[in-house]
Motif scaffolding. Structure first.
Motif, PDB file in Angstrom:
ATOM      1  N   SER A   1       1.933 -40.121  64.601  1.00 53.04           N
ATOM      2  CA  SER A   1       2.019 -41.228  63.651  1.00 53.04           C
ATOM      3  C   SER A   1       3.236 -42.102  63.912  1.00 53.04           C
ATOM      4  N   VAL A   2       3.017 -43.407  63.782  1.00 55.88           N
ATOM      5  CA  VAL A   2       4.081 -44.396  63.935  1.00 55.88           C
ATOM      6  C   VAL A   2       4.303 -45.065  62.593  1.00 55.88           C
ATOM      7  N   ARG A   3       5.546 -45.174  62.199  1.00 54.19           N
ATOM      8  CA  ARG A   3       5.878 -45.816  60.926  1.00 54.19           C
ATOM      9  C   ARG A   3       6.617 -47.112  61.180  1.00 54.19           C
ATOM     10  N   GLN A   4       6.479 -48.031  60.245  1.00 60.73           N
ATOM     11  CA  GLN A   4       7.200 -49.295  60.303  1.00 60.73           C
ATOM     12  C   GLN A   4       8.047 -49.460  59.055  1.00 60.73           C
ATOM     13  N   ILE A   5       9.282 -49.898  59.255  1.00 56.15           N
ATOM     14  CA  ILE A   5      10.185 -50.195  58.152  1.00 56.15           C
ATOM     15  C   ILE A   5      10.392 -51.703  58.109  1.00 56.15           C
ATOM     16  N   TYR A   6      10.196 -52.278  56.958  1.00 56.47           N
ATOM     17  CA  TYR A   6      10.404 -53.717  56.822  1.00 56.47           C
ATOM     18  C   TYR A   6      11.895 -54.026  56.822  1.00 56.47           C
TER      19      TYR A   6
ATOM     20  N   SER B   1       8.771 -58.495  65.614  1.00 53.45           N
ATOM     21  CA  SER B   1       8.471 -59.472  64.565  1.00 53.45           C
ATOM     22  C   SER B   1       6.985 -59.785  64.562  1.00 53.45           C
ATOM     23  N   LYS B   2       6.491 -60.241  63.422  1.00 51.36           N
ATOM     24  CA  LYS B   2       5.109 -60.687  63.327  1.00 51.36           C
ATOM     25  C   LYS B   2       5.000 -61.733  62.221  1.00 51.36           C
ATOM     26  N   MET B   3       3.963 -62.552  62.337  1.00 55.26           N
ATOM     27  CA  MET B   3       3.737 -63.627  61.375  1.00 55.26           C
ATOM     28  C   MET B   3       2.980 -63.080  60.171  1.00 55.26           C
ATOM     29  N   VAL B   4       3.511 -63.348  58.986  1.00 53.70           N
ATOM     30  CA  VAL B   4       2.878 -62.942  57.740  1.00 53.70           C
ATOM     31  C   VAL B   4       2.799 -64.171  56.834  1.00 53.70           C
ATOM     32  N   LYS B   5       1.593 -64.643  56.611  1.00 55.27           N
ATOM     33  CA  LYS B   5       1.356 -65.820  55.759  1.00 55.27           C
ATOM     34  C   LYS B   5       2.188 -67.013  56.213  1.00 55.27           C
ATOM     35  N   GLY B   6       2.210 -67.238  57.525  1.00 56.74           N
ATOM     36  CA  GLY B   6       2.883 -68.405  58.071  1.00 56.74           C
ATOM     37  C   GLY B   6       4.373 -68.253  58.291  1.00 56.74           C
ATOM     38  N   SER B   7       4.963 -67.117  57.931  1.00 55.54           N
ATOM     39  CA  SER B   7       6.395 -66.899  58.118  1.00 55.54           C
ATOM     40  C   SER B   7       6.621 -65.696  59.023  1.00 55.54           C
ATOM     41  N   ARG B   8       7.689 -65.743  59.816  1.00 60.12           N
ATOM     42  CA  ARG B   8       8.008 -64.639  60.714  1.00 60.12           C
ATOM     43  C   ARG B   8       8.858 -63.601  59.985  1.00 60.12           C
ATOM     44  N   HIS B   9       8.494 -62.327  60.134  1.00 55.99           N
ATOM     45  CA  HIS B   9       9.221 -61.223  59.514  1.00 55.99           C
ATOM     46  C   HIS B   9       9.486 -60.154  60.558  1.00 55.99           C
ATOM     47  N   TRP B  10      10.596 -59.413  60.340  1.00 55.47           N
ATOM     48  CA  TRP B  10      11.015 -58.391  61.296  1.00 55.47           C
ATOM     49  C   TRP B  10      10.765 -56.984  60.728  1.00 55.47           C
ATOM     50  N   TYR B  11      10.330 -56.093  61.640  1.00 58.27           N
ATOM     51  CA  TYR B  11      10.062 -54.701  61.296  1.00 58.27           C
ATOM     52  C   TYR B  11      10.710 -53.797  62.338  1.00 58.27           C
ATOM     53  N   PHE B  12      10.960 -52.552  61.934  1.00 58.45           N
ATOM     54  CA  PHE B  12      11.445 -51.534  62.869  1.00 58.45           C
ATOM     55  C   PHE B  12      10.382 -50.455  62.946  1.00 58.45           C
ATOM     56  N   ALA B  13       9.866 -50.209  64.159  1.00 55.52           N
ATOM     57  CA  ALA B  13       8.819 -49.206  64.369  1.00 55.52           C
ATOM     58  C   ALA B  13       9.405 -47.969  65.033  1.00 55.52           C
ATOM     59  N   TYR B  14       9.048 -46.800  64.526  1.00 55.65           N
ATOM     60  CA  TYR B  14       9.506 -45.552  65.132  1.00 55.65           C
ATOM     61  C   TYR B  14       8.430 -44.497  64.964  1.00 55.65           C
ATOM     62  N   ARG B  15       8.469 -43.502  65.843  1.00 57.46           N
ATOM     63  CA  ARG B  15       7.481 -42.426  65.808  1.00 57.46           C
ATOM     64  C   ARG B  15       8.001 -41.312  64.909  1.00 57.46           C
ATOM     65  N   GLU B  16       7.245 -41.030  63.846  1.00 58.46           N
ATOM     66  CA  GLU B  16       7.665 -40.004  62.890  1.00 58.46           C
ATOM     67  C   GLU B  16       7.355 -38.609  63.402  1.00 58.46           C
ATOM     68  N   ASN B  17       6.248 -38.444  64.087  1.00 56.89           N
ATOM     69  CA  ASN B  17       5.910 -37.166  64.702  1.00 56.89           C
ATOM     70  C   ASN B  17       5.085 -37.455  65.940  1.00 56.89           C
ATOM     71  N   ALA B  18       4.337 -36.488  66.397  1.00 59.84           N
ATOM     72  CA  ALA B  18       3.652 -36.659  67.673  1.00 59.84           C
ATOM     73  C   ALA B  18       2.578 -37.733  67.639  1.00 59.84           C
TER      74      ALA B  18
END
Length: 325
Positions: free
Chosen positions: A37-42, A18-35
């Motif tokens: 790069s890391v991608r985040q899904i909201y 999770s991280k704070m965005v404009k004063g509100s907490r939001h959840w993301y899913f981070a995964y490694r797409e290849n060797a």
């Protein structure tokens, strides 16, 4: 297969944060797409519903739910793949190789046919090689144009991973060897469409492909099946149609030369085993594949008949049946 078709975020190897965005907490899913790069899904805002979703995703991965089924298949007599070999195949699947048109060929495909056809080979061949193929520039199946796969990254970033074999010209070839087990080799093949034997590269793969004559015959009418290892891990792969695989083995008998001559007996044994099945259960499918090979021109016909003559030594009845067709 249904689980593979229903892939979602829970299939990915990654973590929620999770991280704070404009004063509100939001959840993301981070995964490694290849060797690299890391991608985040909201996922969503910090609500009770989102937290419940995260908790459920962490309880049990979808593929883990298939382990009891895979172990049941093993108990009922199906043939598993060696654990270390399935680890490589799983890795390539995660990096998009099969979704980009990659096909598992060679002895691992032959072993998979036993489960697919409901038979047991008398002496199942184990091998230290894993062979893959791709249609290359002549893809004959419908694929989205933007599918990218990174088999090179998948193999070289594995723990105790693989090293690409370097050609005499200094470029990476189409084969990889395990760092600690030199006999453990992975090869990538493609149809040969010119006089050159040099590996080729295509835009949506980061690996070279070694051209091989008649390879296109096995890459038509590709099918899918599921492989599993003794621990219950499983993966859906693309395979050649078994009758086409068998006829292809006859086509390449004449191509085996030098150190590869030793593989001729294995090629003929696999062809005979599969053809014996089709003669008993689906002779029309085998005859159609054989007629297709004979009808592709003088070079194809000559190679097919050379393979047929070699088959007479190990399976004379099957060879006579094909010759009479």
């Amino acid at each position: 297969m249904a689980t593979e078709l229903a892939r979602d975020v829970s299939h990915l190897q990654g973590s929620f944060a999770s991280k704070m965005v404009k004063g509100s907490r939001h959840w993301y899913f981070a995964y490694r797409e290849n060797a690299i790069s890391v991608r985040q899904i909201y996922v969503g805002p910090d609500t009770a519903a989102v937290k419940e979703l995260i908790a459920k995703a962490g309880q049990q991965a979808p593929l883990d739910k298939l382990k009891p089924l895979a172990k049941s298949a093993l108990a009922l007599g199906c043939e598993p793949v060696q654990r270390k070999h399935l680890g490589v195949i799983l890795r390539l699947n995660e990096f998009g190789f099969f979704r980009a048109g990659g096909v598992l060929i060679g002895t691992h495909a032959f072993l998979a046919y036993a489960n697919q056809l409901g038979v047991r080979w008398r002496s199942p061949d184990q091998t230290s090689d894993i062979d893959f193929a791709h249609a290359g520039r002549n893809v004959s199946i419908a694929l989205p144009a933007d599918i990218m796969a990174q088999p090179h990254s998948a193999l070289t970033t594995m723990e105790s991973g693989f090293l690409p074999l370097v050609q005499y010209r200094g470029q990476a070839g189409a084969s990889y060897k395990h760092r600690d087990e030199p006999e453990f080799q992975i090869d990538f093949l493609t149809p040969r469409t010119s006089d050159s034997e040099d590996p080729i590269r295509i835009p949506n793969l980061d690996v070279a492909l070694q051209p091989l004559r008649f390879m296109e015959f096995s890459l038509e009418d590709v099918q899918q099946t599921t492989l599993f290892d003794p621990t219950g891990r499983c993966v859906v792969v693309n395979l050649p149609a078994p009758q086409r695989y068998a006829v292809h083995k006859l086509l390449i008998v004449g191509e085996r030369a030098g150190v590869f001559k030793a593989k001729v007996s294995k090629d003929l044994a696999q062809a005979a085993a599969l053809m014996t099945y089709f003669v008993a259960n689906d002779p029309d499918a085998l005859q159609d594949a054989w007629a297709d090979a004979l009808g592709r021109g003088p070079g194809w016909r000559r190679r097919a008949l050379e393979g047929l003559k070699a088959l007479e030594r190990v399976a004379p009845e099957i060879a006579r049946g094909l010759g009479a067709a």
